[in-house]
Write a protein that holds these residues in place. Structure first.
Motif, PDB file in Angstrom:
ATOM      1  N   GLU A  78       0.827  -1.210   0.000  1.00  0.00           N
ATOM      2  CA  GLU A  78       0.000   0.000   0.000  1.00  0.00           C
ATOM      3  C   GLU A  78       0.859   1.257   0.000  1.00  0.00           C
ATOM      4  OE1 GLU A  78      -4.257  -0.571   1.761  1.00  0.00           O
ATOM      5  OE2 GLU A  78      -2.843  -0.359   3.416  1.00  0.00           O
ATOM      6  N   MET A  79       0.285   2.292  -0.604  1.00  0.00           N
ATOM      7  CA  MET A  79       0.942   3.588  -0.594  1.00  0.00           C
ATOM      8  C   MET A  79      -0.131   4.655  -0.381  1.00  0.00           C
ATOM      9  SD  MET A  79       1.770   6.584  -2.239  1.00  0.00           S
ATOM     10  CE  MET A  79       1.003   6.333  -3.830  1.00  0.00           C
ATOM     11  N   GLN A  80       0.092   5.500   0.618  1.00  0.00           N
ATOM     12  CA  GLN A  80      -0.826   6.608   0.864  1.00  0.00           C
ATOM     13  C   GLN A  80      -0.129   7.884   0.414  1.00  0.00           C
ATOM     14  OE1 GLN A  80      -0.974   3.896   2.938  1.00  0.00           O
ATOM     15  NE2 GLN A  80      -3.062   3.503   2.271  1.00  0.00           N
ATOM     16  N   TYR A  81      -0.759   8.614  -0.472  1.00  0.00           N
ATOM     17  CA  TYR A  81      -0.164   9.819  -1.047  1.00  0.00           C
ATOM     18  C   TYR A  81      -0.917  11.028  -0.486  1.00  0.00           C
ATOM     19  CZ  TYR A  81       2.618  12.097  -4.660  1.00  0.00           C
ATOM     20  OH  TYR A  81       3.558  12.845  -5.340  1.00  0.00           O
ATOM     21  N   PHE A  82      -0.188  11.885   0.239  1.00  0.00           N
ATOM     22  CA  PHE A  82      -0.806  13.015   0.940  1.00  0.00           C
ATOM     23  C   PHE A  82      -0.773  14.253   0.043  1.00  0.00           C
ATOM     24  CE2 PHE A  82       0.875  10.000   3.966  1.00  0.00           C
ATOM     25  CZ  PHE A  82      -0.200   9.813   4.828  1.00  0.00           C
ATOM     26  N   VAL A  83      -1.933  14.819  -0.157  1.00  0.00           N
ATOM     27  CA  VAL A  83      -2.022  15.933  -1.108  1.00  0.00           C
ATOM     28  C   VAL A  83      -2.819  17.087  -0.509  1.00  0.00           C
ATOM     29  CG1 VAL A  83      -1.985  14.293  -3.029  1.00  0.00           C
ATOM     30  CG2 VAL A  83      -4.192  15.156  -2.230  1.00  0.00           C
TER      31      VAL A  83
END
Ligand code: ATP
Length: 439
Positions: free
Chosen positions: A200-205
């Motif tokens: 999993e990868m969580q990308y904070f934007v």
């Protein structure tokens, strides 16, 4: 030459067992429901998948990796919504007690286990989290959960990673690890299990930019599956539309056409500030990001996540790679046509006979190439049988050391797919193989 692809999952399950890819867990005790063990070739394949994902997702400036613990503070699962909402509707057949997911069967049809009509109970919600207790005293205060997703270990480390690695938005945090779900109806080999691995990868934007990043990640993740060697005709996107999980404002799946039909392999979700917002509230910690590019505005970032099941992707790779050439004829051969970088064994080294003068140069080659790749040394049985075994486990190259080698100091290298054989001087083998793999 005719070719047949995988039609029946059972053919794959038996190949995986016969050749050391995947075994049933606790097999000597009759197995444990839907739990599987990766054998020597399976773990090589799995490591290749994980390395490929890790490299694609973290060898870049904007993403860092972590490895969080499986057991977490129980409030994590309260904040994430899993304690109250992570459930599937379940029905039982009153005749045979078989249990089904109410959303996966036709409740007006007869029970598919015993054929009884109108025999289902009313649907009840069943929480999918595994519970255990921590410490020597077993009371309600000691209940902890086996994580049902790896994502929460990333959210709880958001500030740690952001501050220690001096990250500016947008940036991501990636993780590979086990997750556990007490699935009501697991099955179809490693497609749905109760213990599995997620990447999993969580990308904070910045809030408001999530749609743009959603599109970007859809494209990147699609390409990754192609780069893994999957057939593009067997991939498609599924848009969840308005049918969304409690945390999402948009969601797409990448689906693969398994022998059991099209189904999800990866989820790409726009999770808004749901998780970080709830963690901030329940923990009382300030999880705001200070945006220096926007007048030091403070806000909770939005999140776009990509979540792929490692085991489900492996199942897709196996199904995709499986082919039977000239099925039913005398020349039938089963091949796992992995792309070279996914193959568990990269090179097989085979002295023609078990004789010291052939084994000596063969062992030398084995030592030399084992410094580069996982190789197999095989000296038993006819060469034809040995080739067949390597085809069945997907080894791209077989090197044969024969009596001519003693004279011409060269070996025969056979290509798995074309079955062409080339004579290569011993001193050039290392470079030849390196060039073939290109890594
Ligand atoms: P499903 O609808 O199949 O239960 P999900 O939508 O709940 O899956 P997510 O929570 O989005 O799945 O999990 C992300 C990925 O993790 C899935 O795309 C899948 O590859 C993998 N995954 C989820 N549950 C399982 C399971 N029980 N066994 C194996 N892999 C799983």
């Amino acid at each position: 030459m005719s070719e047949k692809k995988l039609e029946n999952m059972q053919d794959l399950v038996s190949l995986c067992k016969r050749r050391g890819f995947i075994f049933q867990s606790s097999e000597i005790y009759g197995g444990l429901g839907s739990c599987w063990d990766y054998g020597p070739l399976g773990i090589e394949l799995k490591n290749n998948v994980k390395n490929s994902w890790w490299k694609a997702m973290t060898y870049r400036e904007d993403i860092e990796g972590v490895d969080a613990s499986i057991l977490m503070h129980p409030l994590v699962w309260k904040a994430s919504g899993h304690v109250d909402g992570f459930s599937d509707p379940m029905v039982d057949c009153k005749e045979c007690n078989a249990r089904f997911r109410a959303d996966k069967i036709d409740l007006s049809a007869p029970c598919e286990n015993c054929g009884a009509k109108e025999s289902f109970t009313e649907p009840r919600e069943f929480n999918l989290m595994f519970e255990t207790t921590m410490g020597p005293v077993k009371d309600s205060g000691s209940t902890v959960y086996l994580r049902p997703e790896t994502a929460q270990g990333i959210f709880t480390n958001f500030l740690n990673v952001q501050s220690t690695m001096r990250k500016k938005l947008p940036f991501g945090i990636a993780q590979i690890g086990k997750a556990f779900r007490n699935e009501i109806t697991p099955g179809n080999f490693i497609f749905r299990t109760r213990e599995f691995e997620q990447m999993e990868m969580q990308y904070f934007v910045k809030p408001g930019t999530q749609k743009e990043f959603m599109e970007k990640w859809k494209e990147i993740r699609w390409q990754w599956h192609l780069d893994q060697g999957l057939d593009e005709k067997k991939l498609r996107f599924h848009d969840h539309g308005d049918d969304l999980a409690h945390y999402a404002d948009a969601a797409f799946d990448i689906e693969y056409e398994f022998p059991i039909g099209w189904d999800e392999m990866e989820g790409i979700h726009s999770r808004t500030d749901f998780d970080l917002g709830n963690h901030a509230e329940l923990s009382g910690k300030n999880l705001n990001y200070v945006d220096q590019m926007d007048g030091n505005k403070k806000y909770i970032p939005y999140v776009v996540e990509t979540s792929v099941g490692c085991d489900r992707h492996i199942l897709a790779l196996l199904c995709d790679a499986y082919r039977v050439e000239n099925a039913g004829t005398k020349e039938e051969r089963v091949v796992l046509g992995f792309i070279p970088k996914m193959a568990p064994i990269k090179v097989a080294i085979m002295p023609l006979m078990k004789k010291p003068d052939l084994e000596e140069p063969a062992r030398k080659l084995m030592d030399e190439l084992s410094q580069l790749y996982k190789c197999e040394y095989d000296v038993s049985g006819s060469i034809g049988k040995r080739y067949r075994r390597q085809d069945e486990i997907g080894t791209p190259y077989c090197i044969t050391v024969d009596y001519d080698t003693l004279e011409d100091k060269a070996v025969t290298i056979r290509d798995r797919d074309t079955m062409n054989q080339e004579r290569i001087p011993l001193e050039n083998v290392r470079t030849y193989i390196l060039n073939k793999f290109g890594f």
